[in-house]
Write a protein that holds these residues in place. Structure first.
Motif, PDB file in Angstrom:
ATOM      1  N   MET A  49       4.257  45.043  -6.196  1.00 36.07           N
ATOM      2  CA  MET A  49       4.618  44.712  -4.816  1.00 36.07           C
ATOM      3  C   MET A  49       3.830  45.548  -3.819  1.00 36.07           C
ATOM      4  O   MET A  49       3.375  45.043  -2.795  1.00 36.07           O
ATOM      5  N   LYS A  50       3.662  46.823  -4.121  1.00 36.46           N
ATOM      6  CA  LYS A  50       2.894  47.694  -3.226  1.00 36.46           C
ATOM      7  C   LYS A  50       1.433  47.253  -3.160  1.00 36.46           C
ATOM      8  O   LYS A  50       0.809  47.262  -2.091  1.00 36.46           O
ATOM      9  N   LYS A  51       0.888  46.836  -4.300  1.00 35.45           N
ATOM     10  CA  LYS A  51      -0.499  46.365  -4.315  1.00 35.45           C
ATOM     11  C   LYS A  51      -0.633  45.098  -3.481  1.00 35.45           C
ATOM     12  O   LYS A  51      -1.570  44.956  -2.692  1.00 35.45           O
ATOM     13  N   ARG A  52       0.318  44.174  -3.633  1.00 35.88           N
ATOM     14  CA  ARG A  52       0.303  42.941  -2.852  1.00 35.88           C
ATOM     15  C   ARG A  52       0.442  43.251  -1.363  1.00 35.88           C
ATOM     16  O   ARG A  52      -0.211  42.642  -0.519  1.00 35.88           O
ATOM     17  N   LYS A  53       1.272  44.230  -1.044  1.00 36.44           N
ATOM     18  CA  LYS A  53       1.477  44.629   0.345  1.00 36.44           C
ATOM     19  C   LYS A  53       0.170  45.144   0.962  1.00 36.44           C
ATOM     20  O   LYS A  53      -0.163  44.807   2.099  1.00 36.44           O
ATOM     21  N   LEU A  54      -0.586  45.930   0.194  1.00 37.06           N
ATOM     22  CA  LEU A  54      -1.884  46.414   0.675  1.00 37.06           C
ATOM     23  C   LEU A  54      -2.875  45.270   0.867  1.00 37.06           C
ATOM     24  O   LEU A  54      -3.650  45.260   1.831  1.00 37.06           O
ATOM     25  N   GLN A  55      -2.847  44.297  -0.051  1.00 32.41           N
ATOM     26  CA  GLN A  55      -3.723  43.137   0.093  1.00 32.41           C
ATOM     27  C   GLN A  55      -3.384  42.368   1.367  1.00 32.41           C
ATOM     28  O   GLN A  55      -4.282  41.925   2.092  1.00 32.41           O
ATOM     29  N   LEU A  56      -2.092  42.210   1.626  1.00 41.13           N
ATOM     30  CA  LEU A  56      -1.669  41.517   2.843  1.00 41.13           C
ATOM     31  C   LEU A  56      -2.136  42.254   4.083  1.00 41.13           C
ATOM     32  O   LEU A  56      -2.607  41.643   5.048  1.00 41.13           O
ATOM     33  N   LYS A  57      -2.015  43.568   4.061  1.00 40.16           N
ATOM     34  CA  LYS A  57      -2.441  44.371   5.214  1.00 40.16           C
ATOM     35  C   LYS A  57      -3.937  44.173   5.470  1.00 40.16           C
ATOM     36  O   LYS A  57      -4.363  44.026   6.628  1.00 40.16           O
ATOM     37  N   ASP A  58      -4.736  44.140   4.408  1.00 42.84           N
ATOM     38  CA  ASP A  58      -6.177  43.910   4.558  1.00 42.84           C
ATOM     39  C   ASP A  58      -6.458  42.522   5.136  1.00 42.84           C
ATOM     40  O   ASP A  58      -7.318  42.369   6.008  1.00 42.84           O
ATOM     41  N   GLN A  59      -5.740  41.507   4.645  1.00 44.98           N
ATOM     42  CA  GLN A  59      -5.939  40.148   5.147  1.00 44.98           C
ATOM     43  C   GLN A  59      -5.551  40.055   6.618  1.00 44.98           C
ATOM     44  O   GLN A  59      -6.244  39.412   7.410  1.00 44.98           O
ATOM     45  N   ILE A  60      -4.441  40.690   6.983  1.00 51.10           N
ATOM     46  CA  ILE A  60      -3.991  40.677   8.373  1.00 51.10           C
ATOM     47  C   ILE A  60      -5.057  41.321   9.267  1.00 51.10           C
ATOM     48  O   ILE A  60      -5.430  40.774  10.307  1.00 51.10           O
ATOM     49  N   SER A  61      -5.574  42.465   8.853  1.00 50.28           N
ATOM     50  CA  SER A  61      -6.600  43.157   9.642  1.00 50.28           C
ATOM     51  C   SER A  61      -7.842  42.295   9.798  1.00 50.28           C
ATOM     52  O   SER A  61      -8.418  42.199  10.886  1.00 50.28           O
ATOM     53  N   TRP A  62      -8.264  41.658   8.718  1.00 49.96           N
ATOM     54  CA  TRP A  62      -9.466  40.827   8.756  1.00 49.96           C
ATOM     55  C   TRP A  62      -9.266  39.667   9.732  1.00 49.96           C
ATOM     56  O   TRP A  62     -10.137  39.386  10.562  1.00 49.96           O
ATOM     57  N   LEU A  63      -8.115  38.995   9.629  1.00 49.60           N
ATOM     58  CA  LEU A  63      -7.853  37.856  10.512  1.00 49.60           C
ATOM     59  C   LEU A  63      -7.723  38.286  11.967  1.00 49.60           C
ATOM     60  O   LEU A  63      -8.234  37.621  12.872  1.00 49.60           O
ATOM     61  N   GLU A  64      -7.053  39.399  12.204  1.00 50.23           N
ATOM     62  CA  GLU A  64      -6.917  39.879  13.583  1.00 50.23           C
ATOM     63  C   GLU A  64      -8.279  40.219  14.167  1.00 50.23           C
ATOM     64  O   GLU A  64      -8.544  39.924  15.338  1.00 50.23           O
ATOM     65  N   ASN A  65      -9.143  40.832  13.379  1.00 49.15           N
ATOM     66  CA  ASN A  65     -10.496  41.136  13.859  1.00 49.15           C
ATOM     67  C   ASN A  65     -11.281  39.863  14.145  1.00 49.15           C
ATOM     68  O   ASN A  65     -12.076  39.815  15.083  1.00 49.15           O
ATOM     69  N   ALA A  66     -11.066  38.833  13.336  1.00 51.22           N
ATOM     70  CA  ALA A  66     -11.764  37.571  13.548  1.00 51.22           C
ATOM     71  C   ALA A  66     -11.283  36.883  14.820  1.00 51.22           C
ATOM     72  O   ALA A  66     -12.024  36.120  15.439  1.00 51.22           O
ATOM     73  N   LEU A  67     -10.052  37.146  15.225  1.00 48.75           N
ATOM     74  CA  LEU A  67      -9.502  36.512  16.422  1.00 48.75           C
ATOM     75  C   LEU A  67      -9.913  37.212  17.711  1.00 48.75           C
ATOM     76  O   LEU A  67      -9.757  36.661  18.793  1.00 48.75           O
ATOM     77  N   ILE A  68     -10.435  38.420  17.601  1.00 46.38           N
ATOM     78  CA  ILE A  68     -10.879  39.164  18.786  1.00 46.38           C
ATOM     79  C   ILE A  68     -12.241  38.627  19.222  1.00 46.38           C
ATOM     80  O   ILE A  68     -13.173  38.611  18.423  1.00 46.38           O
ATOM     81  N   PRO A  69     -12.348  38.186  20.457  1.00 48.83           N
ATOM     82  CA  PRO A  69     -13.633  37.653  20.904  1.00 48.83           C
ATOM     83  C   PRO A  69     -14.716  38.729  20.948  1.00 48.83           C
ATOM     84  O   PRO A  69     -14.444  39.887  21.252  1.00 48.83           O
ATOM     85  N   ASP A  70     -15.933  38.311  20.593  1.00 49.41           N
ATOM     86  CA  ASP A  70     -17.070  39.222  20.655  1.00 49.41           C
ATOM     87  C   ASP A  70     -17.419  39.487  22.118  1.00 49.41           C
ATOM     88  O   ASP A  70     -17.442  38.583  22.936  1.00 49.41           O
ATOM     89  N   GLU A  71     -17.686  40.749  22.431  1.00 47.01           N
ATOM     90  CA  GLU A  71     -18.087  41.111  23.781  1.00 47.01           C
ATOM     91  C   GLU A  71     -19.602  41.270  23.803  1.00 47.01           C
ATOM     92  O   GLU A  71     -20.170  41.857  22.901  1.00 47.01           O
ATOM     93  N   PRO A  72     -20.237  40.778  24.844  1.00 49.28           N
ATOM     94  CA  PRO A  72     -21.686  40.952  24.918  1.00 49.28           C
ATOM     95  C   PRO A  72     -22.030  42.435  25.086  1.00 49.28           C
ATOM     96  O   PRO A  72     -21.315  43.187  25.738  1.00 49.28           O
ATOM     97  N   ALA A  73     -23.115  42.815  24.452  1.00 53.51           N
ATOM     98  CA  ALA A  73     -23.525  44.231  24.503  1.00 53.51           C
ATOM     99  C   ALA A  73     -24.069  44.602  25.850  1.00 53.51           C
ATOM    100  O   ALA A  73     -24.494  43.868  26.647  1.00 53.51           O
TER     101      ALA A  73
END
Length: 72
Positions: free
Chosen positions: A48-72
């Protein structure tokens, strides 16, 4: 990371984040209940703890993908 421009895809990703957060919270509660029990199943808790860590990684990845890119 490039944010998808399709509103349907953005909506799908946002819903998936919510689903993953719920599953993560439910696992947290289940782990707490198992750890209280003296005759607990250590292997189940570790899985369960391993699955929980996997979920946390997936959540972080998806949240980062939802953040719009800012022009440099």
């Amino acid at each position: 990371m490039n944010q998808p421009s399709d509103p349907v895809e953005l909506s799908r990703m946002a819903r998936r984040v919510v689903e993953l957060r719920l599953e993560h919270r439910d696992l947290d509660l289940a782990i707490e209940r198992l750890q209280v029990d003296i005759a607990n199943d250590e292997l189940a808790i570790k899985r369960m703890k391993k699955r929980k860590l996997q979920l946390k990684d997936q959540i972080s990845w998806l949240e980062n993908a939802l953040i719009p890119d800012e022009p440099a």
